[in-house]
Design a protein around this motif. Structure first.
Motif, mmCIF file in Angstrom:
data_model
loop_
_atom_site.group_PDB
_atom_site.id
_atom_site.type_symbol
_atom_site.label_atom_id
_atom_site.label_comp_id
_atom_site.label_asym_id
_atom_site.label_seq_id
_atom_site.Cartn_x
_atom_site.Cartn_y
_atom_site.Cartn_z
ATOM 1 N N MET A 1 -49.049 55.036 25.982
ATOM 2 C CA MET A 1 -48.620 54.414 24.748
ATOM 3 C C MET A 1 -47.129 54.112 24.838
ATOM 4 N N TYR A 2 -46.740 53.058 24.154
ATOM 5 C CA TYR A 2 -45.321 52.741 24.039
ATOM 6 C C TYR A 2 -45.073 52.036 22.707
ATOM 7 N N ILE A 3 -43.793 51.996 22.326
ATOM 8 C CA ILE A 3 -43.365 51.447 21.042
ATOM 9 C C ILE A 3 -42.516 50.214 21.285
ATOM 10 N N GLU A 4 -42.740 49.187 20.466
ATOM 11 C CA GLU A 4 -41.843 48.032 20.454
ATOM 12 C C GLU A 4 -41.844 47.421 19.057
ATOM 13 N N LYS A 5 -40.878 46.546 18.809
ATOM 14 C CA LYS A 5 -40.775 45.898 17.499
ATOM 15 C C LYS A 5 -42.004 45.011 17.266
ATOM 16 N N ALA A 6 -42.486 45.031 16.043
ATOM 17 C CA ALA A 6 -43.582 44.150 15.644
ATOM 18 C C ALA A 6 -43.025 42.759 15.371
ATOM 19 N N ASN A 7 -43.891 41.763 15.458
ATOM 20 C CA ASN A 7 -43.475 40.392 15.165
ATOM 21 C C ASN A 7 -44.561 39.687 14.356
ATOM 22 N N ILE A 8 -44.253 38.501 13.934
ATOM 23 C CA ILE A 8 -45.141 37.737 13.042
ATOM 24 C C ILE A 8 -46.530 37.516 13.652
ATOM 25 N N ASN A 9 -46.601 37.446 14.958
ATOM 26 C CA ASN A 9 -47.899 37.241 15.624
ATOM 27 C C ASN A 9 -48.814 38.454 15.499
ATOM 28 N N ASP A 10 -48.271 39.588 15.104
ATOM 29 C CA ASP A 10 -49.044 40.827 14.990
ATOM 30 C C ASP A 10 -49.669 41.013 13.606
ATOM 31 N N ILE A 11 -49.383 40.142 12.676
ATOM 32 C CA ILE A 11 -49.692 40.380 11.264
ATOM 33 C C ILE A 11 -51.165 40.697 11.000
ATOM 34 N N ASP A 12 -52.087 39.975 11.602
ATOM 35 C CA ASP A 12 -53.504 40.230 11.328
ATOM 36 C C ASP A 12 -53.931 41.619 11.787
ATOM 37 N N ARG A 13 -53.486 42.029 12.955
ATOM 38 C CA ARG A 13 -53.834 43.362 13.468
ATOM 39 C C ARG A 13 -53.183 44.453 12.610
ATOM 40 N N LEU A 14 -51.949 44.241 12.203
ATOM 41 C CA LEU A 14 -51.264 45.231 11.371
ATOM 42 C C LEU A 14 -51.960 45.385 10.024
ATOM 43 N N LYS A 15 -52.359 44.280 9.429
ATOM 44 C CA LYS A 15 -53.083 44.334 8.152
ATOM 45 C C LYS A 15 -54.400 45.098 8.312
#
Length: 163
Positions: A1-15
């Protein structure tokens, strides 16, 4: 696992991750903390635009999300009652942490990443969020007292961990 900044392209998965987290919390007796579709898309987008939303990735798939705010971005932590903070040093606050239900250890990984990156971390949770309280106890966070959530006026249990 690793961490990085989220971006607008991630919105559907984050929701989707947040939606699944709301269902999990509700089924576990914590229906009040993230009621009414919280966090709404505009909060997620605001976190992305302010460069404070992070994603946890495993096998090229987002499995977790959290916001990391600096102390001056959150009024709720200014006043504490029924206790006190460990110190008054500059701090970061973990908010809106959620994980994919099919991947174990994401919450632990995300919180430990924050603690390793920054010297002073605060976080709060609802009285009914027993899984988060247990996780914070396991990770040796100190229960400091209570704060009043600025968004909805409800009391929250406040925790802190320092290096």
């Amino acid at each position: 696992m690793y961490i990085e900044k989220a971006n607008i392209n991630d919105i559907d998965r984050l929701k989707k991750i947040y939606s699944d987290a709301r269902k999990f919390m509700s089924s576990g007796g914590n229906a009040k903390q993230w009621k009414d579709n919280y966090p709404p898309e505009e909060v997620i987008l605001n976190d992305i635009n302010k460069n404070r939303l992070y994603k946890c990735i495993l096998d090229n798939r987002i499995v977790g999300v959290f916001a990391l705010l600096f102390e001056d971005e959150e009024e709720s932590y200014k006043d504490i009652y029924d206790g006190e903070w460990i110190n008054d040093d500059p701090y970061y606050i973990i908010h809106r942490i959620a994980s994919s239900r099919d991947t174990k250890g994401v919450g632990t990984f995300c919180i430990e990443w924050c603690v390793n990156e920054f010297n002073n971390i605060k976080i709060d949770t609802h009285d009914d969020n027993i899984p988060m309280q247990n996780l914070l106890k396991k990770l040796k966070f100190h229960k400091c007292g209570k704060i009043i959530n600025a968004e909805d006026g409800t009391p929250r249990i406040a925790y802190q961990k320092t290096k």
